[in-house]
Design an enzyme around this catalytic site. Sequence first.
Site, PDB file in Angstrom:
ATOM      1  N   ASN A  45       0.817  -1.215   0.000  1.00  0.00           N
ATOM      2  CA  ASN A  45       0.000   0.000   0.000  1.00  0.00           C
ATOM      3  C   ASN A  45       0.856   1.273   0.000  1.00  0.00           C
ATOM      4  O   ASN A  45       0.345   2.355   0.280  1.00  0.00           O
ATOM      5  CB  ASN A  45      -0.918   0.027   1.217  1.00  0.00           C
ATOM      6  CG  ASN A  45      -1.904  -1.132   1.220  1.00  0.00           C
ATOM      7  OD1 ASN A  45      -2.374  -1.547   0.162  1.00  0.00           O
ATOM      8  ND2 ASN A  45      -2.195  -1.661   2.393  1.00  0.00           N
ATOM      9  N   HIS A 131     -14.292  -1.265   5.786  1.00  0.00           N
ATOM     10  CA  HIS A 131     -13.175  -2.041   6.338  1.00  0.00           C
ATOM     11  C   HIS A 131     -13.564  -2.738   7.647  1.00  0.00           C
ATOM     12  O   HIS A 131     -14.395  -2.237   8.410  1.00  0.00           O
ATOM     13  CB  HIS A 131     -12.021  -1.059   6.603  1.00  0.00           C
ATOM     14  CG  HIS A 131     -10.712  -1.682   6.924  1.00  0.00           C
ATOM     15  ND1 HIS A 131     -10.253  -1.804   8.220  1.00  0.00           N
ATOM     16  CD2 HIS A 131      -9.745  -2.203   6.128  1.00  0.00           C
ATOM     17  CE1 HIS A 131      -9.056  -2.366   8.198  1.00  0.00           C
ATOM     18  NE2 HIS A 131      -8.728  -2.615   6.944  1.00  0.00           N
ATOM     19  N   GLU A 170     -16.065   4.846   3.519  1.00  0.00           N
ATOM     20  CA  GLU A 170     -14.669   5.079   3.181  1.00  0.00           C
ATOM     21  C   GLU A 170     -14.609   6.079   2.029  1.00  0.00           C
ATOM     22  O   GLU A 170     -15.609   6.278   1.330  1.00  0.00           O
ATOM     23  CB  GLU A 170     -14.001   3.760   2.783  1.00  0.00           C
ATOM     24  CG  GLU A 170     -13.957   2.791   3.948  1.00  0.00           C
ATOM     25  CD  GLU A 170     -13.245   1.483   3.645  1.00  0.00           C
ATOM     26  OE1 GLU A 170     -12.459   1.425   2.687  1.00  0.00           O
ATOM     27  OE2 GLU A 170     -13.480   0.524   4.381  1.00  0.00           O
ATOM     28  N   SER A 174     -11.174  -0.201   0.238  1.00  0.00           N
ATOM     29  CA  SER A 174      -9.868  -0.848   0.321  1.00  0.00           C
ATOM     30  C   SER A 174      -9.739  -2.092  -0.543  1.00  0.00           C
ATOM     31  O   SER A 174      -8.636  -2.428  -0.959  1.00  0.00           O
ATOM     32  CB  SER A 174      -9.550  -1.196   1.778  1.00  0.00           C
ATOM     33  OG  SER A 174     -10.529  -2.065   2.306  1.00  0.00           O
ATOM     34  N   ASP A 199     -13.507   7.404   6.368  1.00  0.00           N
ATOM     35  CA  ASP A 199     -12.197   6.773   6.556  1.00  0.00           C
ATOM     36  C   ASP A 199     -11.491   6.880   5.207  1.00  0.00           C
ATOM     37  O   ASP A 199     -11.891   6.239   4.241  1.00  0.00           O
ATOM     38  CB  ASP A 199     -12.419   5.307   6.978  1.00  0.00           C
ATOM     39  CG  ASP A 199     -11.127   4.494   7.022  1.00  0.00           C
ATOM     40  OD1 ASP A 199     -10.130   4.894   6.387  1.00  0.00           O
ATOM     41  OD2 ASP A 199     -11.137   3.437   7.687  1.00  0.00           O
ATOM     42  N   HIS A 202      -7.138   5.079   2.037  1.00  0.00           N
ATOM     43  CA  HIS A 202      -6.551   4.824   0.712  1.00  0.00           C
ATOM     44  C   HIS A 202      -6.619   6.017  -0.229  1.00  0.00           C
ATOM     45  O   HIS A 202      -6.117   5.951  -1.346  1.00  0.00           O
ATOM     46  CB  HIS A 202      -7.218   3.616   0.067  1.00  0.00           C
ATOM     47  CG  HIS A 202      -6.978   2.356   0.832  1.00  0.00           C
ATOM     48  ND1 HIS A 202      -5.821   1.628   0.728  1.00  0.00           N
ATOM     49  CD2 HIS A 202      -7.727   1.732   1.774  1.00  0.00           C
ATOM     50  CE1 HIS A 202      -5.884   0.592   1.548  1.00  0.00           C
ATOM     51  NE2 HIS A 202      -7.024   0.635   2.197  1.00  0.00           N
ATOM     52  N   LYS A 234      -0.211   3.900   4.666  1.00  0.00           N
ATOM     53  CA  LYS A 234      -0.391   3.596   3.254  1.00  0.00           C
ATOM     54  C   LYS A 234       0.433   4.590   2.425  1.00  0.00           C
ATOM     55  O   LYS A 234       1.642   4.475   2.424  1.00  0.00           O
ATOM     56  CB  LYS A 234      -1.876   3.544   2.945  1.00  0.00           C
ATOM     57  CG  LYS A 234      -2.391   2.157   3.368  1.00  0.00           C
ATOM     58  CD  LYS A 234      -3.642   2.082   4.123  1.00  0.00           C
ATOM     59  CE  LYS A 234      -3.864   0.653   4.624  1.00  0.00           C
ATOM     60  NZ  LYS A 234      -4.985   0.547   5.544  1.00  0.00           N
TER      61      LYS A 234
HETATM   62  C1  LIG Z   1      -5.628  -0.105   6.554  1.00  0.00           C
HETATM   63  C2  LIG Z   1      -6.965   0.420   6.912  1.00  0.00           C
HETATM   64  C3  LIG Z   1      -7.318   0.690   8.231  1.00  0.00           C
HETATM   65  C4  LIG Z   1      -6.428   0.305   9.372  1.00  0.00           C
HETATM   66  O1  LIG Z   1      -5.326   1.111   9.453  1.00  0.00           O
HETATM   67  P1  LIG Z   1      -3.996   0.538  10.144  1.00  0.00           P
HETATM   68  O2  LIG Z   1      -3.206   1.746  10.419  1.00  0.00           O
HETATM   69  O3  LIG Z   1      -3.393  -0.392   9.151  1.00  0.00           O
HETATM   70  O4  LIG Z   1      -4.437  -0.168  11.394  1.00  0.00           O
HETATM   71  C5  LIG Z   1      -8.522   1.278   8.472  1.00  0.00           C
HETATM   72  N1  LIG Z   1      -9.383   1.568   7.478  1.00  0.00           N
HETATM   73  C6  LIG Z   1      -9.104   1.280   6.194  1.00  0.00           C
HETATM   74  C7  LIG Z   1     -10.098   1.608   5.137  1.00  0.00           C
HETATM   75  C8  LIG Z   1      -7.893   0.681   5.882  1.00  0.00           C
HETATM   76  O5  LIG Z   1      -7.617   0.363   4.617  1.00  0.00           O
END
Ligand SMILES: *Cc1c(COP(=O)(O)O)cnc(C)c1O
Length: 381
Positions: A45, A131, A170, A174, A199, A202, A234
């Site tokens: 990522n 997620h 999101e 993801s 969230d 990405h 990421k």
């Molecule tokens: C990777 C991810 C998370 C978690 O983040 P980490 O820092 O890896 O724990 C949360 N939400 C989404 C959409 C993700 O892709």
Amino acid sequence: MPFDLSSVLAAREAAGLKRQRICLDSGQGREIWVEGQAYLNFSGNDYLGAASQPEILQAWRAGLERWGAGSGASPLVTGYSQPHARLEAQLCDWLGVEAALLFSTGFAANQAVLKALLGKEHLQWQDRLNHASLQEAGAASPAPMKRFAHNDMAHLARLLAPKRGLIISEGVFSMDGDQAPLSELVALSQASGNWLMIDDAHGLGVLGAAGRGTLAAQGMRANQVQILMGTFGKALGCAGAFVAGSRELVDYLANFAREYVYSTHLPPAQAEAISAAIAWVQQADGAREQLQAHIALFRQGAAQLGLRLGDSQTAIQPLLVGESEAALILAQRLRQRGVWVTAIRPPTVPAGQARLRLTLTAAHRPEDIARLLSALAEATA
Ligand SMILES: *Cc1c(COP(=O)(O)O)cnc(C)c1O
């Protein structure tokens, strides 16, 4: 024996769903080494190649010298220091938010928000493809969860109740790489008097002017949502996460989010590295353009091969396979051709939707994409 682990593991293996960890002999990059063998890496990522940028590594080193290895305590004790405060202020400037709070992981940040905010008197509306960290946090909260069909705003509108809670989506999904219709989500949240949480794990760094993320890419401002969450693991190439919003939201979480209060704060040196990563990402238009060129190259080649890709214009390119076993076999065939991709199986994705989750980065070269395409042509023949 109170726990029958072996039969649960055996059942998972029989269903083709057992996970094995892969131990890398190398760091992240366009190439990774596994068991003495080099592979082109299409499953990380680190979308912009930030994880190996010299100025970010140097900031981490200098931070260690200045601040030591760890933070020494949780943030309300003595674990909060100048690098954390500077990083929070930098996030506010970059994203145009009033306040931000740091977490060690995105998983913890999502747990923190949902569990601290939602009570049994509330409702939560989650996209079905959110997620696991959002869905598990939602399930652990006492607020009933209503799941709406992926990006289906008409379905969400039917489920909404006025002034009852939180809509959660999101920015970039993801496992599918597609984007949420953010202006419609904002409009629905405003019309119904509910809060909206995005969230943007990405989208941050990759999309929008100066890498401000999916909201910026869709012509929105971060303060049009009540809660913005992003991660540093990421496109920023480090690790950690933040939650941003009003000063009041951040004060509330710093008081009531147990994942914040009862957890050792991230190392200040890491905060320094993340600050350098943000500075790098803000001016990384060249890397963002390169990534877009690689996405276009890949999608064009995949279309010529007749491959079934998801409808994604981002670095995450799902190749839909269907059954778990078939996805594993395809991933194995690609590895035999020196190309590393990850098969994603249920329960990470819905049953019958196993896939290869291919990720492209700015660090790839055009000839890497060509090698991926020819390996796919052979492996699917
Ligand atoms: C990777 C991810 C998370 C978690 O983040 P980490 O820092 O890896 O724990 C949360 N939400 C989404 C959409 C993700 O892709």
